[in-house]
Scaffold this motif. Sequence first.
Motif, mmCIF file in Angstrom:
data_model
loop_
_atom_site.group_PDB
_atom_site.id
_atom_site.type_symbol
_atom_site.label_atom_id
_atom_site.label_comp_id
_atom_site.label_asym_id
_atom_site.label_seq_id
_atom_site.Cartn_x
_atom_site.Cartn_y
_atom_site.Cartn_z
ATOM 1 N N LEU A 1 4.340 -7.899 -6.862
ATOM 2 C CA LEU A 1 3.368 -8.683 -7.617
ATOM 3 C C LEU A 1 3.864 -10.096 -7.927
ATOM 4 O O LEU A 1 3.065 -10.957 -8.316
ATOM 5 C CB LEU A 1 3.018 -7.963 -8.921
ATOM 6 N N ARG A 2 5.146 -10.347 -7.742
ATOM 7 C CA ARG A 2 5.675 -11.695 -7.959
ATOM 8 C C ARG A 2 5.610 -12.561 -6.695
ATOM 9 O O ARG A 2 6.015 -13.718 -6.736
ATOM 10 C CB ARG A 2 7.128 -11.617 -8.455
ATOM 11 N N LEU B 1 -1.025 5.693 -9.742
ATOM 12 C CA LEU B 1 0.157 5.013 -10.267
ATOM 13 C C LEU B 1 1.092 5.936 -11.056
ATOM 14 O O LEU B 1 2.236 5.573 -11.302
ATOM 15 C CB LEU B 1 -0.274 3.849 -11.165
ATOM 16 N N ALA C 1 5.592 0.910 -1.856
ATOM 17 C CA ALA C 1 5.082 0.263 -3.062
ATOM 18 C C ALA C 1 3.784 -0.482 -2.761
ATOM 19 O O ALA C 1 2.844 -0.461 -3.556
ATOM 20 C CB ALA C 1 6.123 -0.704 -3.626
ATOM 21 N N LEU D 1 0.139 0.274 -4.472
ATOM 22 C CA LEU D 1 -0.561 -0.826 -5.134
ATOM 23 C C LEU D 1 -1.971 -0.981 -4.583
ATOM 24 O O LEU D 1 -2.929 -1.222 -5.324
ATOM 25 C CB LEU D 1 0.241 -2.114 -4.937
ATOM 26 N N HIS E 1 8.868 2.136 -7.995
ATOM 27 C CA HIS E 1 8.117 1.533 -9.087
ATOM 28 C C HIS E 1 8.619 0.134 -9.401
ATOM 29 O O HIS E 1 7.863 -0.736 -9.779
ATOM 30 C CB HIS E 1 8.185 2.442 -10.314
ATOM 31 N N VAL E 2 9.914 -0.100 -9.231
ATOM 32 C CA VAL E 2 10.423 -1.460 -9.359
ATOM 33 C C VAL E 2 9.818 -2.336 -8.279
ATOM 34 O O VAL E 2 9.501 -3.501 -8.485
ATOM 35 C CB VAL E 2 11.972 -1.452 -9.275
ATOM 36 N N ILE F 1 6.873 -2.240 -6.923
ATOM 37 C CA ILE F 1 5.517 -2.691 -7.208
ATOM 38 C C ILE F 1 5.539 -3.999 -7.983
ATOM 39 O O ILE F 1 4.836 -4.953 -7.654
ATOM 40 C CB ILE F 1 4.740 -1.596 -7.982
ATOM 41 N N TRP F 2 6.365 -4.075 -9.021
ATOM 42 C CA TRP F 2 6.423 -5.295 -9.819
ATOM 43 C C TRP F 2 7.027 -6.447 -9.024
ATOM 44 O O TRP F 2 6.647 -7.601 -9.185
ATOM 45 C CB TRP F 2 7.216 -5.048 -11.099
ATOM 46 N N ARG F 3 7.966 -6.108 -8.150
ATOM 47 C CA ARG F 3 8.549 -7.152 -7.320
ATOM 48 C C ARG F 3 7.500 -7.727 -6.359
ATOM 49 O O ARG F 3 7.442 -8.933 -6.131
ATOM 50 C CB ARG F 3 9.739 -6.589 -6.544
#
Length: 404
Positions: free
Chosen positions: A221-222, A78, A348, A352, A214-215, A217-219
Amino acid sequence: MASFPADLAMSENASVDEPQAGAWNAVYAMALCTFVLVASEFLPVSLLSPIARDLLLSEGQAGQAISISGIFAVVASLSIAIAASRIDRRPVLLVLTALLVVSGALVAFAPSYAVLMSGRALLGIAIGGFWSMSAAIAMRLVPTHLVPRAIAVMNGGNALASTVAAPLGAFAGGLIGWRGAFFCVVPLALLAMFWQARALPSLPVAVQRGGEGHVGIWRLLRRPPIMLGLAGVTLFFMGQFALFTYLRPFVEQVTQVGLASLSVMLLILGVSGFIGTVMIGRFIGPRLHLTLAALPAIMAVTAIGLALFGASPAITAMLLAIWGFAGTAAPVVWWTWITRVAPDDAEAGGGLMVAVVQLAITLGATVGGIIFDAFGPVPEFLGSAAILTLAALMGLVGGWYRTA
């Protein structure tokens, strides 16, 4: 198992129209590095008992040598793109391979548990960093239409290591001791490092789209389908390595076979796993969720069978063949799943997956070691079966959610 390609650091299509001179030579050099990485990661599985005896540890404590490499692999997978954001990828790969050399030497000559774990931590950094960049580098070495072939070649090192590392480790450990077995990876790692130094071209960092990876990855996860699927991934690898890490002490204490028979059983496990990797493509279709559920379910039944009938060498060997086939084939299916649920951000998604898989391996080895030391091998294997049953349910739900 382990092993898993990801595209964290590069742009989606950075390959050139024609292969650079010697591109395939570079791919083969990386395949050798893959072999050494995977062999090093899981070598303790076949040498757990002698390591524990020599360093005055319990089998559970010795098993944490796999756990700690997983922890550091998660961190590296990561963070490598950020830590080396402006550095040419060629020297980054060479430094990671050098860490592999240092790790092997530290473990082989470790006078204490602390030094052993330090060496395994360095291995974890090499694993996480290498896998998080491997497929992205393949995209830059060969034309787009040859990328799958290049990745397959790299993963050939993984498949070969999964097949031969455990039985050869047990055999070499019996001849030259566990330290000698670990030191055998050092010259191979040196060869991989020098081969890559000669074969890899300069790989300047590709221009990123504002750090979007990196943005992304969070997207990801939603998204509910991805969260459900990653829960299945976590449970699967946790259940798999809760059993696999402590396979040797189980065979020694429950099946009660000698070193020669142990090596044969591990070879059966590895060969069946190689066959599973080759054949699983025929079973990957539109109903992916059924395959995602079937493989951990088969492994759960196999774990129960080992717990109940592990005293029989013949039955144990048969069950290990089934375990190897399903356990090595399942990661291929999960990688197919991530490409389907995240086609818009595969880089991404791959990063992950690397982090989740390594974290799950760490949890499995850690929890398995605690149960093994507290209750013994049979309850530990039954615990693995319970986790794999949950993985089958999550695989069914997560895979179906995407296709519903």
